[in-house]
Write an enzyme that holds these catalytic residues in place. Structure first.
Site, PDB file in Angstrom:
ATOM      1  N   ARG A   1     179.005  43.586 -12.093  1.00  0.00           N
ATOM      2  CA  ARG A   1     177.685  44.204 -12.196  1.00  0.00           C
ATOM      3  C   ARG A   1     176.613  43.117 -12.216  1.00  0.00           C
ATOM      4  O   ARG A   1     176.820  42.036 -12.793  1.00  0.00           O
ATOM      5  CB  ARG A   1     177.641  44.982 -13.513  1.00  0.00           C
ATOM      6  CG  ARG A   1     176.367  45.740 -13.788  1.00  0.00           C
ATOM      7  CD  ARG A   1     176.212  46.894 -12.882  1.00  0.00           C
ATOM      8  NE  ARG A   1     175.229  47.866 -13.344  1.00  0.00           N
ATOM      9  CZ  ARG A   1     174.706  48.793 -12.551  1.00  0.00           C
ATOM     10  NH1 ARG A   1     175.047  48.871 -11.272  1.00  0.00           N
ATOM     11  NH2 ARG A   1     173.856  49.669 -13.024  1.00  0.00           N
TER      12      ARG A   1
ATOM     13  N   THR B   1     174.835  53.851  -3.171  1.00  0.00           N
ATOM     14  CA  THR B   1     175.934  53.076  -3.684  1.00  0.00           C
ATOM     15  C   THR B   1     177.032  53.375  -2.694  1.00  0.00           C
ATOM     16  O   THR B   1     176.864  54.230  -1.833  1.00  0.00           O
ATOM     17  CB  THR B   1     176.226  53.578  -5.114  1.00  0.00           C
ATOM     18  OG1 THR B   1     175.113  53.234  -5.932  1.00  0.00           O
ATOM     19  CG2 THR B   1     177.488  53.016  -5.717  1.00  0.00           C
TER      20      THR B   1
ATOM     21  N   THR C   1     177.236  48.507  -5.157  1.00  0.00           N
ATOM     22  CA  THR C   1     175.891  49.095  -5.009  1.00  0.00           C
ATOM     23  C   THR C   1     174.773  48.079  -4.873  1.00  0.00           C
ATOM     24  O   THR C   1     174.882  46.950  -5.353  1.00  0.00           O
ATOM     25  CB  THR C   1     175.580  49.983  -6.245  1.00  0.00           C
ATOM     26  OG1 THR C   1     174.363  50.666  -6.028  1.00  0.00           O
ATOM     27  CG2 THR C   1     175.491  49.197  -7.526  1.00  0.00           C
TER      28      THR C   1
ATOM     29  N   ASP D   1     168.097  50.297 -13.291  1.00  0.00           N
ATOM     30  CA  ASP D   1     169.156  50.992 -14.042  1.00  0.00           C
ATOM     31  C   ASP D   1     169.069  50.689 -15.546  1.00  0.00           C
ATOM     32  O   ASP D   1     169.774  51.290 -16.346  1.00  0.00           O
ATOM     33  CB  ASP D   1     170.546  50.631 -13.498  1.00  0.00           C
ATOM     34  CG  ASP D   1     171.034  51.659 -12.474  1.00  0.00           C
ATOM     35  OD1 ASP D   1     170.419  52.732 -12.369  1.00  0.00           O
ATOM     36  OD2 ASP D   1     172.027  51.379 -11.788  1.00  0.00           O
TER      37      ASP D   1
HETATM   38  N1  GLY Z   1     173.040  51.918  -9.322  1.00  0.00           N
HETATM   39  C1  GLY Z   1     173.809  53.053  -9.572  1.00  0.00           C
HETATM   40  C2  GLY Z   1     174.765  52.861 -10.692  1.00  0.00           C
HETATM   41  O1  GLY Z   1     175.171  51.748 -10.971  1.00  0.00           O
HETATM   42  O2  GLY Z   1     175.144  53.801 -11.317  1.00  0.00           O
END
Ligand code: GLY
Length: 572
Positions: free
Chosen positions: A106, A378, A396, A420
């Site tokens: 991430r 995504t 994503t 997010d």
């Molecule tokens: N950017 C969408 C997610 O990570 O849920």
């Protein structure tokens, strides 16, 4: 071997100038195959050329992890709206030795990020800044994730990146929907770039045009030659930081150099004898999937029938409760304490459902609600091989084409994942999701995700490999796909393609996908629900693994690519 079933249409370009692709399936002439049944290996992803790249790697002797790496890299070229090297993702794998792994790559908030960075002097959020351009980008994680996957792969990285380099350098023809997507994003590309991205041209794009991405090819070559450092250090890092300086971006050389993917402990729970392996925090997806499966487990939804008013109401109320917990409790576990154990405990979940009244709409706290925006970009890929490995990856840029900013000279798009985070408690993000301090911005923190790459084991062997894009609708789509197969005994194709519905606590609305039953819709309205029809929920890639009744108990893979996009299933 079973014969592949083609549900496809064909592009008209007939030219094969690129090696490595069969004459009948080249970057200039390919088909979109929605389903395949095969026995050696399968890949379902958002683009036929990416699925093909993965299957070619399997044929070369690679395993499912090799194929997942090659498919992700190819998606970064052929599906630039979401496939990426400038974003992040999560990988769930079940390895043939029985081990389950979860890789977290991430994006992270840059060191110079701060809690109120998207608020003006009066404390009002400026969502333009968290969603568009340089300041919206988190430190990318994808390339680190690919290298963190390499210990589980068999082939050299150079082999895995080769199809992507070729597609970027020698070009490929674009589909009708890709052409339309580039055309509608043109204004944004012009607004958020000072250079000239490959995705912009003077005349409108049309189906069959060829897209060349020379800068991206060169970036991929640097990654091939220098490994992770080919992205996080040296020329590529310099280009990223130079791009930051062209506007108000804050990603630094230090942020890039220090980025690491993290191996996490999978979420692993039982559902009526199946073992469900899914993604832990910083994705909310796995936790709320477990909550939803556990809240439904003892309610015999199978007997209520697919999309009957009773089953839809039950799922809606379950989703309401799970998403309320998402907003209130979840954030990066490296920064905040999350009561995960309690949230999935039987006692807690029983209590959560105590006020559920069949036939009567529940109600959400009405604080600050936003609207669902369906342009969630995504992307997911599901991969299986003949050795018994299965891989489920969701990756994503956040919104379509992420921040819309391409790193000049490096040819890739940067994410807009900073959105997010909860930019201010109670203020909805681009998915209408609200959060609180747990998901507030802090330097080096990972923003909460909904991505839910999932593998279901039956008798300790992979049975379903599943996942989808769709922002906050991701856990819903995975949940409903699992319920469709495990409770309504649907075929993989129906489980993926039947209309879905979604509730996320706030806004207090049931979203119904186009094609949803009118009778059930009217029944929901009578119960007191507010319903809103939306064109699309999710783009699921599902592989079901069965056993051929032969002496060798050979596997049968039924791979299904969602009919909602250009998604394609390949295999052999
Ligand atoms: N950017 C969408 C997610 O990570 O849920």
């Amino acid at each position: 071997m079973l014969t592949p079933r083609f549900v496809s249409f064909s592009f008209f370009i007939l030219f094969s100038g690129v090696t490595g692709f069969a004459q009948q399936h080249t970057p200039y002439n390919y088909t979109i195959q929605k389903e395949i049944t095969c026995s050696k290996g399968a890949v379902a992803s958002a683009h036929p050329l990416a699925s093909k790249a993965g299957v070619d790697i399997l044929k070369k002797g690679g395993n499912a992890v090799d194929a997942a790496i090659a498919t992700q890299l190819a998606l970064a070229v052929v599906y630039p709206g979401a496939g990426n090297i400038g974003g992040g993702g999560f990988l769930i794998a079940h390895l043939k030795n029985g081990r389950n792994i979860a890789l977290d790559y991430r994006e992270k908030a840059p060191k110079a990020a701060s809690r109120d960075m998207y608020l003006d002097s009066a404390g009002n959020p400026n969502l333009d800044k968290s969603q568009y351009g340089h300041l919206a980008a988190g430190v990318p994680g994808t390339v680190a994730g690919l290298f963190a996957s390499m210990p589980y792969a068999k082939l050299p990285f150079a082999d895995l990146v080769a199809p992507a380099i070729e597609l970027a350098e020698k070009g490929f023809v674009i589909t009708k929907s890709q052409a339309a997507s580039f055309n509608s994003a043109k204004t944004d590309f012009l607004k958020y770039n000072t250079g000239s991205p490959a995705f912009v041209k003077d005349s409108p794009w049309k189906e069959g045009d060829t897209l060349f991405q020379k800068d991206l090819a060169n970036t991929l070559k640097r990654i091939r030659d220098l490994g992770q450092k080919g992205f996080y250090e040296g020329e590529t890092a310099r280009l990223i930081v130079e791009e930051m300086k062209r506007s108000n971006g804050i990603i630094s050389l230090e942020d890039l150099k220090e980025y690491r993917a993290v191996e996490r402990k999978v979420i692993d729970f039982d559902y009526k004898g199946y073992r469900i392996i899914t993604m832990p925090l910083p994705s909310s997806g796995g936790i709320i999937l477990e909550q939803m499966m556990k809240m439904i487990e003892k309610r015999n939804i199978g007997a209520m029938k697919f999309q009957s008013p009773a089953s839809v109401q039950l799922i809606t109320e379950i989703e309401r409760r799970a998403y309320a917990d998402r907003a209130n409790f979840l954030g990066d576990p490296d920064f905040v304490k999350v009561p995960v154990k309690t949230m999935v405990s039987e006692v807690y979940l029983r209590e959560r459902m105590h006020d559920f009244v069949p036939g009567k709409a529940g109600s959400s706290d009405s604080t600050k609600a936003g609207l669902i925006d369906e342009s969630k970009e995504t992307t997911h890929l599901s991969v299986t091989d003949s050795e018994g490995n299965a891989v489920s990856v969701t990756t994503t840029l956040n919104g379509g084409y992420g921040s819309k900013t391409v790193v000049s000279g490096a040819g890739f798009l940067l994410n807009n994942e900073m959105d997010d985070f909860s930019v201010k408690p109670g203020v909805p993000n681009m998915y209408g999701a609200v959060g609180n301090e747990k998901n507030a911005i802090a330097p080096g923190k990972r923003m909460l995700s909904s991505m839910t790459p999932t593998i279901v084991l039956k008798n300790n062997a992979p049975y379903l490999v599943v996942g989808t894009p769709g922002g906050t609708t991701i856990p819903t789509s995975v949940f409903q796909t699992l319920v469709n197969v495990l409770e309504f005994n649907m075929s993989p194709s129906d489980a993926v393609n039947k209309p879905k519905f979604h509730h996320q606590w706030l806004p207090d609305q049931v979203y119904l996908e186009k094609g949803f039953s009118e009778t059930t819709k009217n029944a929901l309205i009578k119960m007191g629900y507010k319903v809103t029809e939306i064109p699309q929920i999710g783009r699921v890639e599902l592989i079901r693994i069965g056993l051929k009744p032969s002496k060798k108990m050979e596997k049968i893979f039924s791979a299904v690519a969602d009919h909602r996009g250009d998604d394609a299933a390949e295999g052999y």
